[in-house]
Design a protein around this motif. Structure first.
Motif, mmCIF file in Angstrom:
data_model
loop_
_atom_site.group_PDB
_atom_site.id
_atom_site.type_symbol
_atom_site.label_atom_id
_atom_site.label_comp_id
_atom_site.label_asym_id
_atom_site.label_seq_id
_atom_site.Cartn_x
_atom_site.Cartn_y
_atom_site.Cartn_z
ATOM 1 N N LEU A 269 0.777 5.397 -12.435
ATOM 2 C CA LEU A 269 -0.202 6.044 -13.306
ATOM 3 C C LEU A 269 -1.567 6.216 -12.639
ATOM 4 O O LEU A 269 -2.233 7.237 -12.831
ATOM 5 N N ALA A 270 -2.007 5.222 -11.862
ATOM 6 C CA ALA A 270 -3.381 5.230 -11.345
ATOM 7 C C ALA A 270 -3.569 6.030 -10.063
ATOM 8 O O ALA A 270 -4.615 6.664 -9.886
ATOM 9 N N ILE A 271 -2.605 6.000 -9.156
ATOM 10 C CA ILE A 271 -2.801 6.642 -7.848
ATOM 11 C C ILE A 271 -3.095 8.135 -7.943
ATOM 12 O O ILE A 271 -3.998 8.620 -7.252
ATOM 13 N N PRO A 272 -2.406 8.904 -8.805
ATOM 14 C CA PRO A 272 -2.771 10.325 -8.889
ATOM 15 C C PRO A 272 -4.207 10.559 -9.367
ATOM 16 O O PRO A 272 -4.813 11.576 -9.033
ATOM 17 N N LYS A 273 -4.758 9.620 -10.118
ATOM 18 C CA LYS A 273 -6.121 9.782 -10.642
ATOM 19 C C LYS A 273 -7.180 9.191 -9.713
ATOM 20 O O LYS A 273 -8.248 9.763 -9.539
ATOM 21 N N LEU A 274 -6.892 8.009 -9.139
ATOM 22 C CA LEU A 274 -7.894 7.298 -8.337
ATOM 23 C C LEU A 274 -7.687 7.437 -6.836
ATOM 24 O O LEU A 274 -8.594 7.155 -6.068
ATOM 25 N N GLY A 275 -6.476 7.801 -6.421
ATOM 26 C CA GLY A 275 -6.130 7.817 -5.001
ATOM 27 C C GLY A 275 -5.539 6.483 -4.592
ATOM 28 O O GLY A 275 -5.752 5.453 -5.252
ATOM 29 N N ALA B 274 0.833 -1.203 0.000
ATOM 30 C CA ALA B 274 0.000 0.000 0.000
ATOM 31 C C ALA B 274 0.869 1.256 0.000
ATOM 32 O O ALA B 274 0.588 2.222 -0.705
ATOM 33 N N SER B 275 1.954 1.226 0.768
ATOM 34 C CA SER B 275 2.859 2.378 0.834
ATOM 35 C C SER B 275 3.630 2.549 -0.463
ATOM 36 O O SER B 275 3.863 3.667 -0.915
ATOM 37 N N GLN B 276 4.027 1.429 -1.069
ATOM 38 C CA GLN B 276 4.858 1.480 -2.264
ATOM 39 C C GLN B 276 4.196 2.291 -3.376
ATOM 40 O O GLN B 276 4.839 3.121 -4.010
ATOM 41 N N GLY B 277 2.920 2.040 -3.607
ATOM 42 C CA GLY B 277 2.234 2.765 -4.667
ATOM 43 C C GLY B 277 2.251 4.258 -4.453
ATOM 44 O O GLY B 277 2.551 5.035 -5.362
ATOM 45 N N ALA B 278 1.938 4.689 -3.244
ATOM 46 C CA ALA B 278 1.915 6.126 -2.935
ATOM 47 C C ALA B 278 3.315 6.732 -3.024
ATOM 48 O O ALA B 278 3.493 7.825 -3.568
ATOM 49 N N VAL B 279 4.299 6.004 -2.504
ATOM 50 C CA VAL B 279 5.682 6.501 -2.535
ATOM 51 C C VAL B 279 6.174 6.606 -3.980
ATOM 52 O O VAL B 279 6.764 7.620 -4.386
ATOM 53 N N ASN B 280 5.939 5.563 -4.773
ATOM 54 C CA ASN B 280 6.377 5.572 -6.173
ATOM 55 C C ASN B 280 5.679 6.660 -6.976
ATOM 56 O O ASN B 280 6.287 7.307 -7.826
ATOM 57 N N SER B 281 4.390 6.864 -6.697
ATOM 58 C CA SER B 281 3.642 7.897 -7.388
ATOM 59 C C SER B 281 4.212 9.279 -7.077
ATOM 60 O O SER B 281 4.343 10.123 -7.965
ATOM 61 N N LYS B 282 4.570 9.497 -5.830
ATOM 62 C CA LYS B 282 5.163 10.788 -5.442
ATOM 63 C C LYS B 282 6.503 10.994 -6.142
ATOM 64 O O LYS B 282 6.796 12.069 -6.652
ATOM 65 N N GLY C 113 7.335 9.765 -8.949
ATOM 66 C CA GLY C 113 7.002 10.033 -10.345
ATOM 67 C C GLY C 113 6.658 11.480 -10.615
ATOM 68 O O GLY C 113 6.911 11.996 -11.712
ATOM 69 N N GLN C 114 6.116 12.169 -9.628
ATOM 70 C CA GLN C 114 5.803 13.592 -9.795
ATOM 71 C C GLN C 114 7.073 14.427 -9.931
ATOM 72 O O GLN C 114 7.056 15.490 -10.542
ATOM 73 N N GLN D 79 7.321 9.590 -14.749
ATOM 74 C CA GLN D 79 6.814 8.253 -14.456
ATOM 75 C C GLN D 79 7.791 7.152 -14.855
ATOM 76 O O GLN D 79 8.010 6.205 -14.110
ATOM 77 N N GLY D 80 8.373 7.247 -16.027
ATOM 78 C CA GLY D 80 9.295 6.211 -16.493
ATOM 79 C C GLY D 80 10.558 6.139 -15.659
ATOM 80 O O GLY D 80 11.005 5.051 -15.286
ATOM 81 N N LEU D 81 11.130 7.298 -15.333
ATOM 82 C CA LEU D 81 12.355 7.305 -14.536
ATOM 83 C C LEU D 81 12.087 6.815 -13.122
ATOM 84 O O LEU D 81 12.894 6.081 -12.550
ATOM 85 N N SER D 82 10.940 7.190 -12.565
ATOM 86 C CA SER D 82 10.653 6.732 -11.198
ATOM 87 C C SER D 82 10.560 5.209 -11.154
ATOM 88 O O SER D 82 11.065 4.584 -10.219
ATOM 89 N N SER D 83 9.960 4.603 -12.168
ATOM 90 C CA SER D 83 9.889 3.142 -12.222
ATOM 91 C C SER D 83 11.288 2.540 -12.314
ATOM 92 O O SER D 83 11.596 1.552 -11.651
#
Length: 154
Positions: free
Chosen positions: A95-101, A22-30, A32-33, A37-41
């Motif tokens: 890709l999804a977390i910034p749009k869906l939460g 659960a934390s990974q998605g939020a951390v990775n999304s941040k 990516g900002q 997105q590609g470099l963060s991955s």
């Protein structure tokens, strides 16, 4: 008895894994900002690869097994796709977390994981021991889908 033979310890590890996922998605999304997105991955997987290498060296006490390459050659082709699957998972989160939460994204992903895991169990996919998809599992699946709908709506 080895620590990993303890069911309670393994359940605890699963809880830690759930929090980490659960934390990974939020951390990775941040990340990516700030990096794209590609470099963060890419950063996530480089750091993850280094962490995995450290764990591997600890696990084998610095000495890989002599027959490691032979054993690796015996693995089925699909056993090598875990990195691709992991990359798809990380990229989808970014890709999804910034749009869906984080809550909705994680709820959908966890629901899909549980449903497909039951399919894997029921059909013995990937060599997993058979475990029947019962009426109770079906009811639980329906409940999961309802829970995702409520989380997404509210």
């Amino acid at each position: 008895m080895a620590l990993l033979d303890n069911i309670i310890f393994c359940a605890f590890l699963c809880l830690v894994g759930g929090v980490a996922t659960a934390s990974q998605g939020a951390v990775n999304s941040k990340l990516g900002q700030y990096t794209g997105q590609g470099l963060s991955s890419t950063i996530v997987f480089v750091v993850g690869a280094m962490t995995s290498c450290i764990y591997f060296l600890i696990e084998v006490k610095g000495r890989p097994p002599a027959d490691l390459t032979v054993m690796m050659g015996k693995a089925p082709w699909w056993a090598w796709t875990g990195g691709i699957i992991g990359a798809v998972f990380v990229i989808i989160n970014i890709l999804a977390i910034p749009k869906l939460g984080a809550g909705t994204t994680t709820a959908i992903i966890v629901c899909a994981q549980l449903v497909f895991s039951c399919v894997i169990d029921n059909f013995g996919i990937f060599g997993i021991p058979f475990r029947q998809y019962t009426v109770w599992r079906g009811l639980a699946t329906a409940g999961l889908i309802c829970c995702v709908a409520v989380i997404a709506k509210f």
